[in-house]
Structures are given as C-alpha cells and as structure tokens.
Design an enzyme around this catalytic site. Structure first.
Site, mmCIF file in Angstrom:
data_model
loop_
_atom_site.group_PDB
_atom_site.id
_atom_site.type_symbol
_atom_site.label_atom_id
_atom_site.label_comp_id
_atom_site.label_asym_id
_atom_site.label_seq_id
_atom_site.Cartn_x
_atom_site.Cartn_y
_atom_site.Cartn_z
ATOM 1 N N THR A 185 1.097 -0.813 0.169
ATOM 2 C CA THR A 185 0.075 -0.255 0.021
ATOM 3 C C THR A 185 0.841 0.752 0.053
ATOM 4 O O THR A 185 1.743 1.029 0.185
ATOM 5 C CB THR A 185 -0.990 0.434 1.270
ATOM 6 O OG1 THR A 185 0.122 -0.263 2.339
ATOM 7 C CG2 THR A 185 -1.885 -1.385 1.445
ATOM 8 N N GLU A 328 -5.729 -3.476 -2.103
ATOM 9 C CA GLU A 328 -5.936 -4.549 -0.702
ATOM 10 C C GLU A 328 -7.152 -5.331 -1.399
ATOM 11 O O GLU A 328 -7.819 -6.873 -0.764
ATOM 12 C CB GLU A 328 -6.429 -4.077 0.494
ATOM 13 C CG GLU A 328 -5.713 -3.904 1.561
ATOM 14 C CD GLU A 328 -4.813 -2.103 1.736
ATOM 15 O OE1 GLU A 328 -5.070 -1.758 0.196
ATOM 16 O OE2 GLU A 328 -4.565 -2.187 2.097
ATOM 17 N N TRP A 444 -20.658 15.921 9.939
ATOM 18 C CA TRP A 444 -19.452 15.876 8.600
ATOM 19 C C TRP A 444 -19.579 16.183 7.349
ATOM 20 O O TRP A 444 -20.638 15.964 7.180
ATOM 21 C CB TRP A 444 -19.346 13.703 8.412
ATOM 22 C CG TRP A 444 -18.685 13.014 9.309
ATOM 23 C CD1 TRP A 444 -17.983 13.706 10.291
ATOM 24 C CD2 TRP A 444 -18.887 11.546 9.363
ATOM 25 N NE1 TRP A 444 -17.555 12.277 10.893
ATOM 26 C CE2 TRP A 444 -18.494 10.813 10.214
ATOM 27 C CE3 TRP A 444 -19.673 10.642 8.055
ATOM 28 C CZ2 TRP A 444 -18.330 9.947 10.804
ATOM 29 C CZ3 TRP A 444 -19.558 9.369 8.609
ATOM 30 C CH2 TRP A 444 -19.022 9.066 9.765
HETATM 31 P P1 ADP Z 1 -3.191 4.254 -0.952
HETATM 32 O O1 ADP Z 1 -4.396 3.940 0.755
HETATM 33 O O2 ADP Z 1 -2.454 4.498 -0.914
HETATM 34 O O3 ADP Z 1 -3.811 5.877 -1.735
HETATM 35 P P2 ADP Z 1 -4.498 2.632 -3.272
HETATM 36 O O4 ADP Z 1 -3.932 2.822 -4.502
HETATM 37 O O5 ADP Z 1 -4.774 0.858 -2.421
HETATM 38 O O6 ADP Z 1 -3.568 3.160 -1.674
HETATM 39 O O7 ADP Z 1 -5.281 3.300 -2.616
HETATM 40 C C1 ADP Z 1 -7.329 2.985 -2.192
HETATM 41 C C2 ADP Z 1 -7.883 3.805 -1.534
HETATM 42 O O8 ADP Z 1 -8.515 4.682 -2.491
HETATM 43 C C3 ADP Z 1 -9.349 4.059 -1.165
HETATM 44 O O9 ADP Z 1 -9.423 3.025 -0.514
HETATM 45 C C4 ADP Z 1 -10.623 5.142 -1.468
HETATM 46 O O10 ADP Z 1 -9.678 6.046 -0.317
HETATM 47 C C5 ADP Z 1 -9.484 5.183 -2.947
HETATM 48 N N1 ADP Z 1 -10.535 5.605 -3.832
HETATM 49 C C6 ADP Z 1 -10.304 4.013 -5.039
HETATM 50 N N2 ADP Z 1 -11.123 4.158 -5.447
HETATM 51 C C7 ADP Z 1 -11.928 5.246 -5.348
HETATM 52 C C8 ADP Z 1 -12.819 5.906 -6.141
HETATM 53 N N3 ADP Z 1 -13.527 5.357 -7.318
HETATM 54 N N4 ADP Z 1 -13.496 7.494 -5.365
HETATM 55 C C9 ADP Z 1 -13.015 7.694 -4.314
HETATM 56 N N5 ADP Z 1 -12.180 7.251 -3.682
HETATM 57 C C10 ADP Z 1 -11.047 6.131 -4.317
#
Ligand code: ADP
Length: 541
Positions: A185, A328, A444
């Site tokens: 991650t 994940e 929020w």
């Molecule tokens: P990091 O947590 O370091 O950014 P990841 O690439 O695994 O690494 O990111 C996952 C996160 O990205 C998700 O938990 C979410 O918060 C965000 N995310 C992914 N896709 C979307 C989406 N379509 N819309 C909003 N947030 C998103």
C-alpha cells in the site's frame, strides 16, 4: 455429497498458456525513447520462457520475491508472467516512492533480485546497498543513456535472455493459494503494508474483468493501461487482456497526456484506464485526436469528478467508467456500470449515478457498518458508515501480520477506511476517507463532495479540501484551488458559485489559490502534503 468436477488449480500459468496457444499473432506495442517497438504474443511468450530459465541460472529460490522497478512495458509484462508461472512472487516496486520507503519495502519483502528499466536506474542504484537481500540487479535497456555502474551485481537483461534456452515444458502451480504477486500500500498512514495476491485471487479477478458489466475485456479489444503496473497490478488490465486475447499498448516511459492521447488515437485503443489526474491533463487535447475507437475509459483510485466525466462525454461521447478499489482488493471491488433501470432516467440523473463508485463486482460482498458498534447499516443512501469488503480477491491479512487486526473485522471482512452510503440498487457512494472528512460541529462534511462542486466551476483546474482545526466547530474546510491557465477567480466568486450548490455550513471558511495540488506516488491528491503545508493555518474569524 461432493460434486464430481475436476479440481484444477486456478493459476496464472493458464493465462500464459492460453495466450501463447490461442493469441500468438496478437500485438504488444510499447512506447520507447524516439518511437515505439512492436512484438507479438508469440515472441513475447518465448522470452517469458527464456526468463524462466534465467531465474534458475541466477539461483533464485523457489519462492523468491522478484522485484520490478519498471514503466508499463512489454518487458514488464514478461516479468509479470515469468515470476508467478515459475512459483516466484512478482513484487512491483512503486518508482515514485520515497527512498526510505523503497528500502523498507524491498527489505520487508526480502527481494532477492530487482529488474530495473535503465531510465530508472539512477533512482534505484543509490539504494541497493541498503536493500540487504538484493543480490542481483538486472538492467533492462530502454534506450535511456543513464550510466550503468561497473559492479558485479549488475546484469544485462538482453544478455541473460540471449544466453538462456527457453523453458520447454508446461508451467505448473500445484497450490492455487500460493503467492503470485505482492504489492505494498502506498502508506498514506504509517509504514507501507504488504498485500500478497495468490494465483487463485489473480485468476478470479482477471476473469471478472472480462465480464460485460465490469470492463468487458474481449479478444477484439486494444487495451492501453495508463495506470502503472506497479499500482495494484495496473488494475488487473495486463492479466485480463492476456486472458481475453486482447492487444496491449504500453506507454513506456513517456506518460505525458500528449503522448498517451497520440497512442490512443494511433492504435485505435478501445479500453484504457487511469487515475483522474491523467484524464484531467488530457482534457484540453481531446479535440485534436480521433478517439472514436474508445469504448471504455476506466477511472478510479480517487473520486472521479462528475464534471470531468461529463466533459469527456460531451467531447468524445463516452463518460468515465468509474470504479472503486484499493491495493487490498486486487483492486476492483465496485464498478459504476449502467443498469437497465437507468434507461428511463435523464442524462443528468445518469451522470449522478456515474459519479458514484458503483455496484459490487461479481463475487465481492460489500457492507457499510457503524465504525464504533460494528452494526451493519441499511442501504437507503442516507446512512453512512465504514465500507467493508469480503471476497476471494480481498486481502485477509497483511504480509507478516503487519497492521495487526485493526484493518479486519472479527468475521474476516476488510475495513477499508472509506466512509460510504449505499442506495437501494446497491450503488456505493463514497463520502470520504475517514481521515479526510471535515468534522464540523458534530457533523461531517465530505471533502470529496465539496471538491466536486468546486471543480464544477469553469475556471477551476483542480481543487482539494482539507480540514483546519477550529476552536468552536472542531474543524472547518479550507479549499485549495488551482485556477485554469488564462482564467481568473477570486475566493468571493467561488463562494458565490458554491452557495446555491451546497449546504450553508459546508461553505469553505477560506479559499487558498495554489499552483498545483500536490500528488501522491500514484497520482492522487496528497492531502497529507497539503495538511503539512497549511499546518498552522489561521482561518478568518
Ligand atoms: P492508498 O491507500 O495509499 O491511496 P490505494 O491505491 O490502495 O492506496 O488506495 C485505495 C483508496 O483509494 C481507497 O480506499 C479509496 O479511499 C480511494 N479510492 C479508490 N478508488 C476510488 C474512487 N473511485 N472514488 C473515491 N476514492 C477512491
């Protein structure tokens, strides 16, 4: 009574052999310095077989972690298959991470070898001494002129391949649950955590990318993954494309919007995918290119602004195909593909639906829960709670137990750290990441929603909202706004624009104009950097 079907392991070896046997004539194109190179799946497959032999002659252990530090290229795709098909574990290193994080990750995964594109060698080489388990660094010459140090640990990719006989047999993996690949991650909180994909999870995930209501990858597709191959396996596009028999076009080192737009047009690409930042950058170029072959632009990784998706629909006839997931979750967990009941809706209503993160992919279960009590919440589009995920390609724990139990529920679901509502059709609407919400007066404010409204202003290029501590309200929103070139905008004008669009208490307390929203290693808005930058910001009273 047991079923009487064959118990054959689901493994990436099938993806390789199927592509080799059925689709040998299909092309793989890669951008490189001064042009492009083209190969076929048949020639690529021979090189995968040679690479399998190279792994043995270099003495890699049976489940060696094979690090890659590469752009999106055909060579990277060779490693994508050779490592897992020989029982090794592909470990894609994110080329944009900070040096300390890269060292931490390579040591944590115990990488034995790293394959690196020559253009990236200057980033990697200074760290290799600290990567205590790395014995060999293989340089893939991509035409860059970066100096290659004279060191016995360094080997040349092409020389190694040329000297190796192609493995002549059939690749085989006994246990479908054995590790195929791993990815860390990006570590927006704490140390990066290792996610380990299995052959089974990778195959099932790939299979779903072929389904019509997901990406619908098919033999006649031409797929260009802009999303890096070091970012959650490029969202499954490389394995999915091979399984389907689609052609692949890789950008190589040139990731500028202009270069990508040219490749999309020249190769009549049908499916592409990348984070919103990429598509924002390409928006001004749409009119200059014939993108009529495109049928899907996958977008996710962060919320896809409604205005961006609509701008594409208006310019080239297709909106973004919005998907949500995380490292994940392999990463595809939900997709905002249309449903038949939406046919009766107005275009505006459909655009609203597309701005949602979509319905769970087949085989994925999603639920929202009260973060404190764990109580599951109703799908009424009102209740918001922590989004949790379960399924055969969702992590059940991190490599070497990192992160403890906190990110998994007692009944084994992944706690995503995202806050969402779900409507009665099962469409997820991500409100925010838990840590990005603005907690104002016990309520929020969704930074994502507010950003979307700000980015709907015609003079705004991009915008990020962060929480600033506030004596009375706990936190209040600060809008950090980038104005489009040649346009002008004042804070008052923006607030005036927002006033009819959001609740009064959502209106940002201040607007700061910045040159650029800082981005993370995978191109997302880095709110952490913004929070640091505006650490002691005083809001006007
Ligand atoms: P990091 O947590 O370091 O950014 P990841 O690439 O695994 O690494 O990111 C996952 C996160 O990205 C998700 O938990 C979410 O918060 C965000 N995310 C992914 N896709 C979307 C989406 N379509 N819309 C909003 N947030 C998103």
């Amino acid at each position: 009574m047991l079923g009487l079907m064959q118990d054959r392991p689901l493994s990436l070896t099938h993806v390789f052999h199927r592509a080799e046997r059925l689709f040998g004539h299909k092309r793989i194109v890669t951008g490189q310095a001064g042009g492009e190179r083209e190969t076929t799946i048949a020639d690529w497959a021979v090189r995968v077989r040679r690479l399998a032999t190279v792994f043995d002659t270099l003495g890699l252990s049976a489940d060696a972690r094979v690090g890659t530090f590469c752009w999106n290229t055909d060579r990277h795709l060779e490693l994508y298959l050779a490592a897992p098909c020989t029982g090794r574990v592909l470990h894609t290193l994110n080329i944009r991470l900070f040096p300390e994080q890269l060292v931490y990750i390579a040591n944590h995964a115990e990488d034995e070898i790293v394959f690196v594109d020559r253009s990236l060698l200057p980033l990697l080489w200074p760290l290799v001494d600290q990567m205590t388990t790395v014995r060999t660094v293989v340089v893939i010459d991509d035409g860059a002129d970066a100096a290659i140090p004279d060191d016995p640990r360094i080997r040349d990719y092409e020389e190694l391949l040329a000297a190796a006989e192609p493995f002549a047999g059939t690749f085989h993996i006994d246990d479908e649950n054995s590790a195929a690949a791993m990815c860390y991650t990006s570590g927006t909180t704490g140390n990066p955590k290792g996610v380990v994909y299995s052959h089974r999870s990778a195959v099932l995930h790939s299979l779903v990318t072929l389904t019509a209501d997901a990406f619908g990858l098919a033999e006649r597709d031409i797929v260009l993954p802009v999303v890096p191959m070091f970012h959650a396996n490029a969202w499954g596009l490389p394995y999915g494309a091979l399984l389907a028999g689609a052609e692949l076009v890789f950008p190589g080192p040139n990731m500028t919007p202009a270069a990508i737009a040219e490749q999309l047009a020249r190769h009549r690409v049908t499916v592409t995918g990348g984070v919103p930042t990429i598509w924002m950058g390409m928006r001004p170029l749409l009119a200059q290119h014939d993108l009529s072959a495109l049928r899907a632009i996958l977008c996710g990784g962060s919320a896809v602004p409604r205005a961006l998706s609509e701008a594409y629909r208006e310019a080239i006839g297709i909106p973004m195909l919005h998907a949500w997931g995380m490292t994940e979750t392999s990463p595809i967990a939900s997709i905002s593909s249309g449903r038949s009941h939406q046919d009766a809706w107005t275009e505006d209503e459909r655009a609203d639906a597309r701005a949602r993160q979509g319905q769970p992919a087949p085989l994925v279960d999603l639920r929202i829960a009260d973060p404190e009590s764990g109580q599951e919440l109703p799908w009424d589009d009102e209740a918001t709670g922590e989004l949790q995920a379960a399924g055969p390609w969702i992590a059940r724990e991190y490599y070497r137990g990192e992160g403890g139990g906190t990110q998994f529920t007692e009944d084994g679901w992944l706690r995503t750290g995202d806050v969402a509502a779900v409507d009665r059709w099962g469409y997820v609407r991500l409100v925010d990441r838990t840590k990005d919400l603005v907690k104002s007066g016990g309520e929020w404010i969704s930074s994502v929603d507010l950003e979307n409204e700000i980015m709907a202003h015609p003079a705004v290029e991009e915008a990020a909202v962060i929480a600033i501590p506030h004596e009375k309200w706990t936190e209040r929103p600060l809008a950090c706004v980038v104005v489009k070139e040649g346009r002008s905008l004042t804070g008052e004008e923006l607030i005036e624009f927002l006033t009819p669009r959001v609740a009064k208490w959502w209106l940002p307390d201040a607007v700061e104009f910045i040159d650029e929203v800082p981005k993370t290693s995978v191109g997302k808005f880095s709110k952490r950097t913004l929070r640091e930058k505006f650490g002691d910001y005083t809001l006007p009273s």
